[in-house]
Scaffold this active site. Structure first.
Site, PDB file in Angstrom:
ATOM      1  N   ARG A 400       0.774  -1.231   0.005  1.00  0.00           N
ATOM      2  CA  ARG A 400      -0.197   0.104   0.019  1.00  0.00           C
ATOM      3  C   ARG A 400       0.876   1.422  -0.032  1.00  0.00           C
ATOM      4  NH1 ARG A 400      -3.537  -2.827   3.578  1.00  0.00           N
ATOM      5  NH2 ARG A 400      -5.183  -3.667   2.390  1.00  0.00           N
ATOM      6  N   LYS A 422       2.993  11.228 -11.372  1.00  0.00           N
ATOM      7  CA  LYS A 422       2.185  10.458 -12.011  1.00  0.00           C
ATOM      8  C   LYS A 422       2.849   9.180 -12.363  1.00  0.00           C
ATOM      9  CE  LYS A 422      -1.008  13.482 -14.587  1.00  0.00           C
ATOM     10  NZ  LYS A 422      -1.353  13.814 -15.956  1.00  0.00           N
ATOM     11  N   GLU A 464       9.510  18.026 -24.544  1.00  0.00           N
ATOM     12  CA  GLU A 464       8.697  18.607 -23.156  1.00  0.00           C
ATOM     13  C   GLU A 464       9.111  19.758 -22.543  1.00  0.00           C
ATOM     14  OE1 GLU A 464       6.250  16.666 -22.225  1.00  0.00           O
ATOM     15  OE2 GLU A 464       6.624  14.768 -22.902  1.00  0.00           O
ATOM     16  N   LYS A 506       7.083  22.900 -14.161  1.00  0.00           N
ATOM     17  CA  LYS A 506       6.270  22.043 -13.986  1.00  0.00           C
ATOM     18  C   LYS A 506       5.671  21.878 -12.359  1.00  0.00           C
ATOM     19  CE  LYS A 506       5.009  17.245 -14.438  1.00  0.00           C
ATOM     20  NZ  LYS A 506       5.273  15.915 -14.931  1.00  0.00           N
ATOM     21  N   GLU A 516      -4.692  16.900 -10.657  1.00  0.00           N
ATOM     22  CA  GLU A 516      -5.550  17.344 -11.721  1.00  0.00           C
ATOM     23  C   GLU A 516      -7.004  17.240 -11.737  1.00  0.00           C
ATOM     24  OE1 GLU A 516      -3.308  15.591 -15.226  1.00  0.00           O
ATOM     25  OE2 GLU A 516      -5.082  15.741 -16.606  1.00  0.00           O
ATOM     26  N   ARG A 523      -3.425  21.229 -13.917  1.00  0.00           N
ATOM     27  CA  ARG A 523      -2.251  20.201 -14.456  1.00  0.00           C
ATOM     28  C   ARG A 523      -2.590  19.811 -15.695  1.00  0.00           C
ATOM     29  NH1 ARG A 523       0.603  15.671 -10.750  1.00  0.00           N
ATOM     30  NH2 ARG A 523       1.821  15.174 -12.587  1.00  0.00           N
ATOM     31  N   ASN A 527      -0.728  18.687 -20.528  1.00  0.00           N
ATOM     32  CA  ASN A 527      -0.982  17.599 -21.768  1.00  0.00           C
ATOM     33  C   ASN A 527      -1.000  18.354 -23.096  1.00  0.00           C
ATOM     34  OD1 ASN A 527      -1.432  15.273 -19.982  1.00  0.00           O
ATOM     35  ND2 ASN A 527      -3.376  15.952 -19.439  1.00  0.00           N
ATOM     36  N   HIS A 530      -0.525  16.423 -26.115  1.00  0.00           N
ATOM     37  CA  HIS A 530      -0.476  14.953 -25.743  1.00  0.00           C
ATOM     38  C   HIS A 530      -1.710  14.027 -26.228  1.00  0.00           C
ATOM     39  CE1 HIS A 530       2.862  16.101 -23.346  1.00  0.00           C
ATOM     40  NE2 HIS A 530       3.007  14.580 -22.875  1.00  0.00           N
ATOM     41  N   HIS A 534      -0.486  10.826 -27.744  1.00  0.00           N
ATOM     42  CA  HIS A 534      -0.915   9.533 -27.218  1.00  0.00           C
ATOM     43  C   HIS A 534      -1.309   8.473 -28.370  1.00  0.00           C
ATOM     44  CE1 HIS A 534      -0.567  10.471 -22.702  1.00  0.00           C
ATOM     45  NE2 HIS A 534       0.541  10.290 -23.519  1.00  0.00           N
ATOM     46  N   HIS A 548       8.227   8.549 -27.518  1.00  0.00           N
ATOM     47  CA  HIS A 548       7.314   9.476 -26.876  1.00  0.00           C
ATOM     48  C   HIS A 548       7.459  10.868 -27.117  1.00  0.00           C
ATOM     49  CE1 HIS A 548       3.939  11.019 -23.994  1.00  0.00           C
ATOM     50  NE2 HIS A 548       5.111  11.737 -23.369  1.00  0.00           N
TER      51      HIS A 548
HETATM   52  N1  LIG Z   1       4.829  10.424 -15.400  1.00  0.00           N
HETATM   53  C1  LIG Z   1       4.729  11.485 -16.176  1.00  0.00           C
HETATM   54  O1  LIG Z   1       4.289  12.435 -15.856  1.00  0.00           O
HETATM   55  C2  LIG Z   1       5.381  11.394 -17.630  1.00  0.00           C
HETATM   56  C3  LIG Z   1       5.465  12.418 -18.241  1.00  0.00           C
HETATM   57  C4  LIG Z   1       6.162  12.379 -19.505  1.00  0.00           C
HETATM   58  C5  LIG Z   1       6.286  11.093 -20.135  1.00  0.00           C
HETATM   59  N2  LIG Z   1       5.993   9.999 -19.189  1.00  0.00           N
HETATM   60  C6  LIG Z   1       6.319   8.636 -19.975  1.00  0.00           C
HETATM   61  O2  LIG Z   1       7.882   8.661 -20.049  1.00  0.00           O
HETATM   62  C7  LIG Z   1       7.988   7.665 -21.051  1.00  0.00           C
HETATM   63  C8  LIG Z   1       9.242   8.151 -21.722  1.00  0.00           C
HETATM   64  O3  LIG Z   1      10.436   8.261 -21.211  1.00  0.00           O
HETATM   65  P1  LIG Z   1      11.769   8.335 -21.775  1.00  0.00           P
HETATM   66  O4  LIG Z   1      11.612   9.093 -23.168  1.00  0.00           O
HETATM   67  O5  LIG Z   1      12.594   8.746 -20.803  1.00  0.00           O
HETATM   68  O6  LIG Z   1      11.790   6.887 -22.565  1.00  0.00           O
HETATM   69  P2  LIG Z   1      12.898   5.510 -21.958  1.00  0.00           P
HETATM   70  O7  LIG Z   1      12.510   5.330 -20.507  1.00  0.00           O
HETATM   71  O8  LIG Z   1      12.314   4.286 -22.533  1.00  0.00           O
HETATM   72  O9  LIG Z   1      14.128   5.561 -22.216  1.00  0.00           O
HETATM   73  C9  LIG Z   1      14.729   5.834 -23.358  1.00  0.00           C
HETATM   74  C10 LIG Z   1      15.521   4.884 -23.726  1.00  0.00           C
HETATM   75  O10 LIG Z   1      16.999   5.548 -23.355  1.00  0.00           O
HETATM   76  C11 LIG Z   1      17.732   4.497 -22.548  1.00  0.00           C
HETATM   77  N3  LIG Z   1      18.356   5.625 -21.563  1.00  0.00           N
HETATM   78  C12 LIG Z   1      17.718   5.992 -20.508  1.00  0.00           C
HETATM   79  N4  LIG Z   1      18.776   6.699 -19.983  1.00  0.00           N
HETATM   80  C13 LIG Z   1      19.734   6.375 -20.622  1.00  0.00           C
HETATM   81  C14 LIG Z   1      21.212   7.137 -20.456  1.00  0.00           C
HETATM   82  N5  LIG Z   1      21.539   7.844 -19.760  1.00  0.00           N
HETATM   83  N6  LIG Z   1      21.954   6.637 -21.517  1.00  0.00           N
HETATM   84  C15 LIG Z   1      21.780   5.850 -22.467  1.00  0.00           C
HETATM   85  N7  LIG Z   1      20.625   5.386 -22.618  1.00  0.00           N
HETATM   86  C16 LIG Z   1      19.646   5.727 -21.643  1.00  0.00           C
HETATM   87  C17 LIG Z   1      16.724   3.610 -21.999  1.00  0.00           C
HETATM   88  O11 LIG Z   1      17.169   2.377 -21.755  1.00  0.00           O
HETATM   89  C18 LIG Z   1      15.694   3.586 -23.131  1.00  0.00           C
HETATM   90  O12 LIG Z   1      16.270   2.443 -24.021  1.00  0.00           O
HETATM   91  C19 LIG Z   1       6.688   7.474 -21.758  1.00  0.00           C
HETATM   92  O13 LIG Z   1       6.397   5.879 -21.361  1.00  0.00           O
HETATM   93  C20 LIG Z   1       5.843   8.462 -21.195  1.00  0.00           C
HETATM   94  O14 LIG Z   1       4.598   8.040 -21.235  1.00  0.00           O
HETATM   95  C21 LIG Z   1       5.477  10.249 -18.226  1.00  0.00           C
END
Ligand SMILES: NC(=O)c1ccc[n+]([C@@H]2O[C@H](COP(=O)([O-])OP(=O)(O)OC[C@H]3O[C@@H](n4cnc5c(N)ncnc54)[C@H](O)[C@@H]3O)[C@@H](O)[C@H]2O)c1
Length: 650
Positions: A400, A422, A464, A506, A516, A523, A527, A530, A534, A548
């Site tokens: 939990r 999130k 972003e 942010k 949100e 908040r 998006n 987005h 998405h 993404h």
């Molecule tokens: N929670 C939120 O508020 C929020 C906001 C925006 C995006 N997201 C989510 O984030 C995700 C995308 O995140 P992302 O773009 O970081 O993708 P990711 O986590 O898949 O990372 C991208 C790639 O880079 C590699 N990588 C990570 N750090 C590295 C480094 N320092 N050196 C070399 N390689 C590295 C990873 O292994 C992966 O292959 C999506 O699922 C999206 O929905 C969430």
């Protein structure tokens, strides 16, 4: 009896009673103290044996720092109690113009410098020199305690026990640090006390003078005022102290390795480290439910233990990471954690968006339970947004809710996903459809990790950053237009500044609408782009064909063009957005994706998006750059028309 009372009694007694016995006791206490002082210098000599030879002394004396230290020797610690530069005046250095006073960087101005380390590390001798070179007063916490108590530290230990001594020491250090900035040498055990560490963190910058056992032994063995060492084999006793105390000293802001060089050389190392020290940038995310810091800086992984230890309910963590990041950055993080004796285990998932699903989530939760996590065990997400969302959701739901720390390693995660709480996973029906709000205890954004990030991922994260400016900070978007290219090119200062500004933006938005819940704006503004993004991701699939951030980049252009089409936003602004996104090498239009997409399919994906309200598509639109707002009144036909104009099939 409390030490404060004892100290007061002592002082009263010293004033009132003039008997020969009392006087003899008093003189003994003073003699002990000065012997200790002398011993310190003897230690210095051992510390720097070649220093003792006449020739070398003659040579060294020409150096201003040695002249400073020679003058300082005639100056007792206890006499330096005046205003900021009183110590300097007493040494006569100012008048003689013998020394150049080094100026501390602005970030350190007004802060005290606190030296910590084991006996024999040179805290007093280095502290004196450092104070002289910085033009600051020097204080020795033990000497202050002895002065107040009228007896030596070992005597205080004997009479009242360690507990009472630490209590008094804590107060003395708090009092000393509450005044004007000083250089303070602390007793070897002072930094072990959590409250003293907290006071030092608040008021000063701490420096650990780290020495190896052999060095310490050479310096302290045979010194009579080290009764602790006389109780057995000094090497064993010192080794035990090293094992016990080093994990706490490792929480210091700066660590200086000391060997057998002269105190002046060590002082120069300390000074250089101070002058070059860049405190990590810190931002506070203030929410109704909690507060936490986003710490941004270069080399934070190796300092993770020091930064996290004060926050962890238990010195135990489970690091969740992906296979690529584990190879590149996990060892450094684990070393950083173990430096402060934080125990860790790891769960490694495959890299990429395809891990953000219910099956991998279940595997992570099983891994946590198999590792025997307790309510106080902290989950650390080391990786990009995928790991952050996945590990955060596992932390939110296991037992939990477990404490959670984000260590983002992609630009996207550093500027966006790690902040705001999130968490969640995708299902075959769409993105982030299962999840929870779960705020981290801290976000550690180590900009050094970006050096291993492929350029395509760096660009994706940039989307972003630009988004933050487009939503509500036109000046920041203009900054992006000026510096975005160089930032993506690897300029570290620009990267740190962009991360700080995007996170600050942010944090402000999230602070205003944590979950949100506002019907409009709030908040949900985050998006921007987005709804389109998405839908594009769902259509292309999560296999890496479209990142993404790339989907967001296209979505930003579409959101502005939709706003123009609806007569809300000047066309010039929409074209400015598309032009900048394309200029940094991101896809800015659907046509740049080189894919055959169907408008109807994209709309169907949008209708499954959790941003739907009462069956209406919800969009973030803009009246211009930096003027975004939410709307549920966009007719589906307008969206279809836009997508068709952008090159989608029916
Ligand atoms: N929670 C939120 O508020 C929020 C906001 C925006 C995006 N997201 C989510 O984030 C995700 C995308 O995140 P992302 O773009 O970081 O993708 P990711 O986590 O898949 O990372 C991208 C790639 O880079 C590699 N990588 C990570 N750090 C590295 C480094 N320092 N050196 C070399 N390689 C590295 C990873 O292994 C992966 O292959 C999506 O699922 C999206 O929905 C969430």
């Amino acid at each position: 009896m409390r030490l404060e009372f004892v100290v007061r009694q002592h002082l009263l007694n010293r004033l009132r009673i003039r008997s020969g016995r009392e006087r003899a006791q008093r003189q003994n206490a003073y003699r002990n103290r000065h012997e200790a002082d002398r011993d310190d210098y003897q230690e210095e000599a051992v510390h720097n044996r070649h220093w003792e030879s006449e020739a070398v002394v003659g040579r060294c004396r020409a150096a201003p720092s040695v002249l400073a230290s020679a003058v300082m020797r005639g100056n007792t610690v206890l006499r330096e109690s005046g205003p900021k530069d009183a110590g300097l005046k007493e040494t006569g250095l100012k008048e003689a113009g013998l020394k150049e006073i080094a100026a501390l960087p602005e970030t350190l101005a007004g802060r005290s410098i606190v030296l910590v380390g084991l006996m024999g590390a040179g805290k007093t001798s280095i502290g004196r020199r450092l104070a002289a070179r910085l033009g600051m007063p020097f204080r020795d916490a033990d000497a202050e305690i002895e002065l107040a108590a009228g007896c030596t530290v070992p005597e205080l230990f004997d009479r009242y026990g360690e507990h009472e001594f630490r209590d008094g020491e804590r107060r003395v250090i708090r009092r000393l640090l509450a005044g004007d900035p000083i250089v303070l040498a602390t007793g070897g055990g002072a930094f072990m006390d959590p409250q003293t560490r907290a006071t030092i963190r608040e008021e000063g910058i701490s420096i650990w003078l780290r020495c190896k056992l052999a060095t310490l032994l050479r310096r302290v063995v045979g010194r009579e005022h080290r009764p602790l060492l006389n109780a057995g084999d000094p090497a064993q006793i010192l080794q035990r102290l090293i094992d016990l105390r080093h994990p706490f000293y490792a929480e210091a802001d700066l660590i200086i390795d000391c060997a057998d060089e002269s105190p002046d050389v060590t002082t120069s190392h300390v000074l250089n480290a101070l002058l070059g020290w860049q405190a990590p940038r810190r931002l506070s995310v203030a929410l109704t439910s909690t507060n936490y810091d986003v710490v941004i800086g270069d080399g934070l992984l190796e300092r993770a233990g020091a930064l996290l230890a004060p926050l962890l309910p238990q010195k135990r963590v489970v690091v969740v990471t992906d296979a690529s990041v584990a190879r590149l950055h996990l060892p450094l993080l684990l070393d950083g954690l173990s430096a402060t004796a934080i125990q860790s285990s790891q769960i490694v998932v495959p890299a990429g968006e395809s891990s953000k699903n219910l099956e991998t989530y279940a595997r992570v939760v099983d891994g946590l339970l198999d590792a025997g996590v307790e309510r106080g065990t902290t989950i650390i997400a080391l990786g990009g947004g995928v790991v952050g969302d996945l590990a955060g959701f596992a932390a939110a739901t296991t037992l939990r809710g477990l404490p959670f720390v984000q260590v983002p390693t992609t630009l996207l995660a550093q500027v966006d996903s790690s902040v705001g709480g999130k968490t969640g996973v995708n299902t075959p029906r769409g993105k982030n459809l299962v999840g929870a709000f779960h705020q981290p205890r801290m976000v550690l954004a180590d900009t050094a990790t970006l050096r291993t990030l492929p350029i395509r991922e760096l660009r994706a994260g940039y989307a972003e950053i630009a988004k933050a400016g487009l939503i509500g900070d036109a000046a920041f978007f203009a900054w992006c237009e000026r510096h975005g290219g160089r930032m993506i090119g690897g300029d570290r200062d620009l990267q740190a500044e962009a991360i700080r500004r995007a996170c600050a933006f942010k944090a402000a938005v999230v602070g205003d609408d944590e979950r949100e819940e506002r019907p409009n704006d709030g908040r949900a503004l985050l998006n921007l782009g987005h709804t389109f993004a998405h839908a594009l991701e769902a259509d292309v699939g999560y296999g890496g064909g479209l990142l993404h951030g790339e989907a967001v980049a296209v979505g930003l252009g579409l959101a502005f063009r939709l706003s123009t089409r609806l007569g809300l936003c000047p066309q010039a602004d929409a074209e400015r957005v598309v032009a900048h996104i394309a200029a940094v090498g991101l896809p800015a239009e659907i046509g740049m994706l080189n894919r055959r997409l169907s408008a109807a399919t994209l709309i169907a994906h949008m209708r499954r998006d959790k941003k739907m309200r009462d069956g209406q598509l919800k969009f973030v639109l803009a009246r211009g750059v930096g003027q975004a707002f939410t709307s549920s009144e966009v007719a589906q036909d307008a969206v279809t028309d836009l997508l068709r104009t952008e090159g989608c099939g029916p």
